[in-house]
Design a protein around this motif. Sequence first.
Motif, short mmCIF file in Angstrom:
data_model
loop_
_atom_site.label_atom_id
_atom_site.label_comp_id
_atom_site.label_asym_id
_atom_site.label_seq_id
_atom_site.Cartn_x
_atom_site.Cartn_y
_atom_site.Cartn_z
N GLY A 195 0.65 -1.07 -0.19
CA GLY A 195 0.13 -0.11 0.30
C GLY A 195 0.79 1.70 0.26
O GLY A 195 2.03 1.08 0.34
N PRO A 196 0.12 2.60 0.09
CA PRO A 196 1.08 3.43 0.12
C PRO A 196 1.78 4.10 1.44
O PRO A 196 1.11 3.44 2.21
N ASP A 197 3.00 4.58 0.71
CA ASP A 197 3.46 4.77 2.53
C ASP A 197 2.93 6.14 3.36
O ASP A 197 2.24 6.59 2.41
N PRO A 198 2.16 5.23 4.54
CA PRO A 198 1.59 6.27 5.77
C PRO A 198 2.15 7.01 6.38
O PRO A 198 3.44 7.39 6.38
N LEU A 199 1.14 7.85 6.36
CA LEU A 199 1.02 9.18 7.10
C LEU A 199 2.21 9.03 8.32
O LEU A 199 1.51 7.80 9.04
N ASP B 167 -3.90 0.10 7.97
CA ASP B 167 -4.40 0.95 7.14
C ASP B 167 -4.88 0.24 5.56
O ASP B 167 -3.61 0.84 4.47
N PRO B 168 -5.59 -0.14 4.77
CA PRO B 168 -6.42 -1.20 4.21
C PRO B 168 -5.33 -0.57 2.76
O PRO B 168 -5.66 0.69 2.39
N PRO B 169 -5.25 -1.60 1.73
CA PRO B 169 -5.15 -2.29 1.85
C PRO B 169 -3.67 -3.04 3.28
O PRO B 169 -2.82 -4.68 2.93
N SER B 170 -2.72 -2.36 3.65
CA SER B 170 -1.53 -3.04 3.93
C SER B 170 -1.83 -2.52 5.45
O SER B 170 -2.96 -2.02 6.09
N LYS B 171 -0.81 -3.31 6.68
CA LYS B 171 -1.33 -2.97 8.19
C LYS B 171 0.70 -3.51 7.95
O LYS B 171 1.10 -4.67 8.00
N TYR B 172 1.06 -2.36 9.75
CA TYR B 172 2.18 -2.36 9.91
C TYR B 172 2.28 -1.77 10.96
O TYR B 172 1.75 -2.17 12.03
N VAL B 173 3.50 -1.98 11.66
CA VAL B 173 3.61 -1.90 12.74
C VAL B 173 4.62 -0.59 13.00
O VAL B 173 5.85 -0.77 12.61
N LEU B 174 3.83 0.38 14.01
CA LEU B 174 5.01 1.64 13.90
C LEU B 174 5.61 1.83 15.46
O LEU B 174 5.41 1.96 16.29
N TYR B 175 6.75 1.68 15.29
CA TYR B 175 8.41 2.12 16.39
C TYR B 175 7.92 3.63 16.86
O TYR B 175 9.16 3.47 15.47
N THR B 176 7.93 4.05 17.52
CA THR B 176 7.99 5.23 18.12
C THR B 176 9.35 5.16 19.22
O THR B 176 9.69 4.15 20.45
N LEU B 177 10.40 5.61 18.83
CA LEU B 177 11.43 5.00 19.28
C LEU B 177 11.97 6.85 20.04
O LEU B 177 11.95 8.37 19.10
N ALA B 178 12.68 7.35 21.28
CA ALA B 178 13.30 8.28 21.84
C ALA B 178 15.17 8.06 21.63
O ALA B 178 15.13 7.75 21.15
N VAL B 179 15.58 9.62 21.16
CA VAL B 179 16.76 9.91 21.40
C VAL B 179 16.85 10.66 21.78
O VAL B 179 17.41 11.99 21.99
N MET B 180 17.86 10.22 22.88
CA MET B 180 18.54 11.22 23.88
C MET B 180 19.87 11.26 23.88
O MET B 180 20.70 10.22 24.19
#
Length: 357
Positions: free
Chosen positions: A72-76, A127-140
Motif C-alpha cells: 500500500g502507499p506510504d503511511p502518514l 491502513d487497508p490494504p497494508s498493515k504494519y507496526v510503527l515503532y516510536t523511538l526516543a533519542v537522547m
Amino acid sequence: MASRLLHRLRHALAGDGPGEAPTGPEAEQFPESSELEDDDAEGLSSRLSGTLSFTSAEDEDDEDDEDDDEAGPDPLHPRDQAAGEDAGECGRMEAGTLLQDFWKKSRNTLVPQRLLFEVTSANVVKDPPSKYVLYTLAVMGPGPPDRQPAQISRRYSDFERLHRNLQRQFRGPMAAISFPRKRLRRNFTAETIARRSRAFEQFLGHLQAVPELRQAPELQDFFVLPELRRAQSLTCTGLYREALALWANAWQLQAQLGIPSGPDWPLLTLAGLAVCHQELEDPGEARACCERALQLLGDKSPHPLLAPFLEAHVRLSWRLGLDKRQTEAQLQALQEAGLTPTPPPSLKELLIKEVLD
C-alpha cells in the motif's frame, strides 16, 4: 500455544516474574543475535513498564506481511492521522519514565556524545490494504537529564532499507552488526514486537558506536529527512502549530546527531521555525531563529538563504522596535552587488520550493 506465550509475556511485563523459557519450535522462532534471548523475559519486564494489548487474538496468526512496502502507499505519520477507530487497531507498549531514569543513573559513566535509543511505543496500524507496526523511538544524548528527548517513528521497512544501504556502502563495519530478519507470519504478536523493539535499539546503538557509520549520510537521512519532509508539508498547507513541533523535533535531532554535512539542513530547519513562529504571532522567537541562522551563515555569500534571512530579520526587528541597521546594511550591499533581487524572496517562498531528496 500462542496464547500461553502471550500470557507469560504479559506476566513478565507486569513484573510477576520471568516465567518459563519456551522450548521446542517456540524457542527457534527468534534466532537473530540482535534480538532478545528467550530466557530474557525478566530483563524485558525491567525495561518496559507498560503492557502490550491487542483487541483480537486473530492478529497472532495473521499472514499479512508488515514489511512489504508494495502492499500500500506510504503511511502518514500518526501525528498526521485522525485519532480514534479510523487510525486502525493499535497495540501499545509504553515505556514511561525508564529512559529518563536510566540516563540520570548512567550519564556520568557513558562515553561522551553517545546516544541512547528507547522504543517508547509500538503501534499495530491497519491502513487497508497494508498493515504494519510503527515503532516510536526516543533519542537522547548528553545534556540536562530533564530535557525532553527527540522522537522518531519508523516501521520495519525503514530500518531494513537503512540496513541494506549501509551494507552496500560499508561492508566491513556492517559485517558484525546484526539485524532481525523478515518474517512471513506472526509479525503482530507481543513477542515479535518486543523482540524487534529491543533489536532496533541495539541496531541503532551499534551504528552510533562506529565512527565511520555514525557519520554516514544514509544514517543521517534515516533520522532527519522524514521529519523535515513532514514539517515542510504541514507548513505548506498552513498547519503552522503542528509543523512547529516537527521543526523543533528535527532541530533537536540534528543537534544530538551532530550533523556534519554542511549547514543546509539546520538552515532549512531554522527557516521553518522562523516562518511558523511568525505565522503564530511570536515575532521574538522568529527573530531569534533568524539570528541563529545568520550566525551559521557567517560570510557565506551568496548563499540562497542569506538574503531571505536578512530581510526577515530586518522586518522582525522593525516590528519589535530593535536595532536593524547592521542587517539592513548587509542586505543593501547584497542588492547593490546584484547578488539578490529586490525585494528578495521570503523564507516561506523558499521553504515551499525546497526539494528534499
